[in-house]
Design a protein around this motif. Structure first.
Motif, PDB file in Angstrom:
ATOM      1  N   GLU A 146       0.843  -1.189   0.000  1.00 26.05           N
ATOM      2  CA  GLU A 146       0.000   0.000   0.000  1.00 26.05           C
ATOM      3  C   GLU A 146       0.881   1.243   0.000  1.00 26.05           C
ATOM      4  O   GLU A 146       1.935   1.264   0.638  1.00 26.05           O
ATOM      5  N   ALA A 147       0.428   2.251  -0.708  1.00 27.67           N
ATOM      6  CA  ALA A 147       1.152   3.518  -0.744  1.00 27.67           C
ATOM      7  C   ALA A 147       0.216   4.646  -0.334  1.00 27.67           C
ATOM      8  O   ALA A 147      -0.986   4.610  -0.610  1.00 27.67           O
ATOM      9  N   LEU A 148       0.769   5.643   0.336  1.00 27.40           N
ATOM     10  CA  LEU A 148       0.018   6.814   0.773  1.00 27.40           C
ATOM     11  C   LEU A 148       0.456   8.025  -0.042  1.00 27.40           C
ATOM     12  O   LEU A 148       1.655   8.250  -0.231  1.00 27.40           O
ATOM     13  N   LEU A 149      -0.493   8.814  -0.510  1.00 31.36           N
ATOM     14  CA  LEU A 149      -0.170   9.967  -1.336  1.00 31.36           C
ATOM     15  C   LEU A 149       0.655  10.994  -0.566  1.00 31.36           C
ATOM     16  O   LEU A 149       1.650  11.516  -1.085  1.00 31.36           O
ATOM     17  N   LEU A 195      -3.787   4.691  -1.513  1.00 28.94           N
ATOM     18  CA  LEU A 195      -4.957   4.488  -0.672  1.00 28.94           C
ATOM     19  C   LEU A 195      -5.804   5.764  -0.636  1.00 28.94           C
ATOM     20  O   LEU A 195      -5.275   6.877  -0.674  1.00 28.94           O
ATOM     21  N   ASP A 196      -7.098   5.600  -0.545  1.00 22.05           N
ATOM     22  CA  ASP A 196      -7.996   6.742  -0.524  1.00 22.05           C
ATOM     23  C   ASP A 196      -7.999   7.375   0.866  1.00 22.05           C
ATOM     24  O   ASP A 196      -8.597   6.849   1.801  1.00 22.05           O
ATOM     25  N   ASP A 203      -3.505  15.053   2.107  1.00 18.66           N
ATOM     26  CA  ASP A 203      -3.575  14.478   0.762  1.00 18.66           C
ATOM     27  C   ASP A 203      -3.963  15.521  -0.279  1.00 18.66           C
ATOM     28  O   ASP A 203      -3.684  15.345  -1.471  1.00 18.66           O
ATOM     29  N   TRP A 204      -4.587  16.587   0.167  1.00 19.16           N
ATOM     30  CA  TRP A 204      -4.961  17.677  -0.733  1.00 19.16           C
ATOM     31  C   TRP A 204      -3.739  18.495  -1.159  1.00 19.16           C
ATOM     32  O   TRP A 204      -3.480  18.687  -2.349  1.00 19.16           O
ATOM     33  N   TYR A 205      -2.939  18.965  -0.185  1.00 15.68           N
ATOM     34  CA  TYR A 205      -1.881  19.909  -0.535  1.00 15.68           C
ATOM     35  C   TYR A 205      -0.488  19.293  -0.662  1.00 15.68           C
ATOM     36  O   TYR A 205       0.424  19.924  -1.192  1.00 15.68           O
ATOM     37  N   TYR A 206      -0.295  18.042  -0.210  1.00 17.88           N
ATOM     38  CA  TYR A 206       1.057  17.509  -0.198  1.00 17.88           C
ATOM     39  C   TYR A 206       1.672  17.273  -1.581  1.00 17.88           C
ATOM     40  O   TYR A 206       2.890  17.403  -1.741  1.00 17.88           O
ATOM     41  N   PRO A 207       0.913  16.921  -2.616  1.00 22.04           N
ATOM     42  CA  PRO A 207       1.548  16.844  -3.932  1.00 22.04           C
ATOM     43  C   PRO A 207       2.191  18.168  -4.361  1.00 22.04           C
ATOM     44  O   PRO A 207       3.158  18.176  -5.126  1.00 22.04           O
ATOM     45  N   VAL A 208       1.664  19.277  -3.843  1.00 25.45           N
ATOM     46  CA  VAL A 208       2.265  20.579  -4.106  1.00 25.45           C
ATOM     47  C   VAL A 208       3.450  20.805  -3.175  1.00 25.45           C
ATOM     48  O   VAL A 208       4.554  21.158  -3.607  1.00 25.45           O
ATOM     49  N   LEU A 209       3.251  20.583  -1.886  1.00 26.02           N
ATOM     50  CA  LEU A 209       4.331  20.774  -0.924  1.00 26.02           C
ATOM     51  C   LEU A 209       5.522  19.886  -1.245  1.00 26.02           C
ATOM     52  O   LEU A 209       6.686  20.293  -1.080  1.00 26.02           O
TER      53      LEU A 209
END
Length: 344
Positions: A146-149, A195-196, A203-209
């Motif tokens: 499993e992976a976490l975003l 994982l959802d 999970d909302w802002y971390y792809p940016v951070l």
């Protein structure tokens, strides 16, 4: 946002919690985790407390397990959770590069480099076939498929910092380049691989951070769920369906906003959480606004650390700008299909 005197008091609130061996727990009597330990150490560096920050990194160097990992939690110097989380272990690379940019200390960078190599080797040992990274290795040695975003976004950022160190020391790491590119592609383009955990603001802002998203794609992502998570005048919800705003998530969102040119909104978010400030200069972890209650009743070093890093980035601190802006970090081998999305 903060006067110089207020910022200094916040720095002192972190120093007051640092143990003689360099460890920085969440609060007196609380546990330490390696990720938040590094976050607090970086805040010490932006304040010019380089000796204290170095002591924090030396604690990591001494405490690293033979396989390159750290345990998920330590209490009073002893492991209290023997699982090993991938993003916790990777974050040393972010701190090491930030410390070097803050101090210019080549000798210390060379000294901590083997620690970074072992940590990255451990993390990449948790890699999955789809380019993501399993979120932890359990005490018994197994790893969930499993992976976490949020975790993978942080690992992606750490790999880019590790590559910056490798480039500076002229120690090429082609496997890291491939891993960084694949992971950045997964974070930017393949939400179905994780994982959802959509109800969590991270999970909302971390792809940016975590620097996987930039430009219009990043701004669109932040705009899309703004009203789900941001409570005007109070900060950012930790979880979308709970009346609980938290200082750490709010400061991290401010840092993400700054990174994509949204400094005005970043300042407003930081101003909104000053109700969490304690007279000591520390910050309460969170506030349940329906009950008008601070909760939990703890002032965490990592909350103060995240706020100081956001303030430093907005103030133009060169090390923090370089590490969290991402423009100067190596990208790894990026996938062509994501070139327009990443805008790196």
């Amino acid at each position: 946002m903060l006067t110089a005197e207020q910022a200094a008091a916040t720095v002192r609130s972190i120093l007051a919690e640092q143990r003689p061996d360099g460890a920085i727990p969440w609060f007196t009597g609380g546990h330490l985790d390696p990720w938040d330990h590094v976050e607090a150490a970086m805040a010490l560096d932006v304040a010019g407390e380089h000796t204290a920050a170095e002591a924090a990194y030396r604690w990591l160097m001494r405490s690293q397990n033979p396989d390159g990992s750290w345990f998920a939690a330590y209490t009073e110097g002893e492991p209290s959770d023997r699982s090993r989380e991938s993003n916790f272990c990777a974050y040393v690379a972010v701190g090491a590069w930030h410390h070097h940019l803050s101090t210019g200390d080549d000798s210390f960078l060379e000294e901590i480099w083997p620690t970074v190599i072992r940590a990255v080797t451990f993390v990449l040992g948790l890699g999955r076939a789809d380019g993501t990274v399993s979120w932890r290795r359990e005490e018994g040695g197994g790893a969930p498929d499993e992976a976490l975003l949020t975790g993978c976004s942080s690992v992606h950022h750490a790999l880019r910092c590790a590559l910056a160190i490798a480039e500076y020391l002229e120690e090429p790491q082609p496997d890291w380049e491939l891993a960084a590119g694949q992971l950045g592609h997964a974070v930017a383009c393949h939400p179905e691989r994780f994982l959802d955990k959509d109800r969590y603001s991270m999970d909302w802002y971390y792809p940016v951070l975590g620097t996987a998203l930039r430009g219009e794609a990043a701004r669109e992502r932040l705009d899309r769920d703004w009203n789900r998570f941001v409570v005007p005048g109070l900060g950012v919800r930790c979880v979308a369906d709970r009346p609980w705003v938290t200082g750490g998530e709010s400061a991290e969102l401010a840092l993400a906003l700054w990174a994509v040119g949204e400094s005005t909104r970043a300042v407003e978010i930081l101003k909104s959480i000053q109700h969490l400030r304690h007279e000591s200069g520390g910050y309460w972890t969170g506030y349940v606004f329906e009950d008008d209650a601070v909760w939990p009743e703890e002032r965490t070093t990592w909350t103060a650390g995240a706020l100081l890093l956001a303030v430093a980035a907005l103030g133009g601190d060169e090390a923090t700008v370089s590490v969290f802006g991402g423009d100067e970090l190596p990208t790894g081998l990026t996938a062509d299909c994501c070139a327009t999305v990443r805008e790196a």
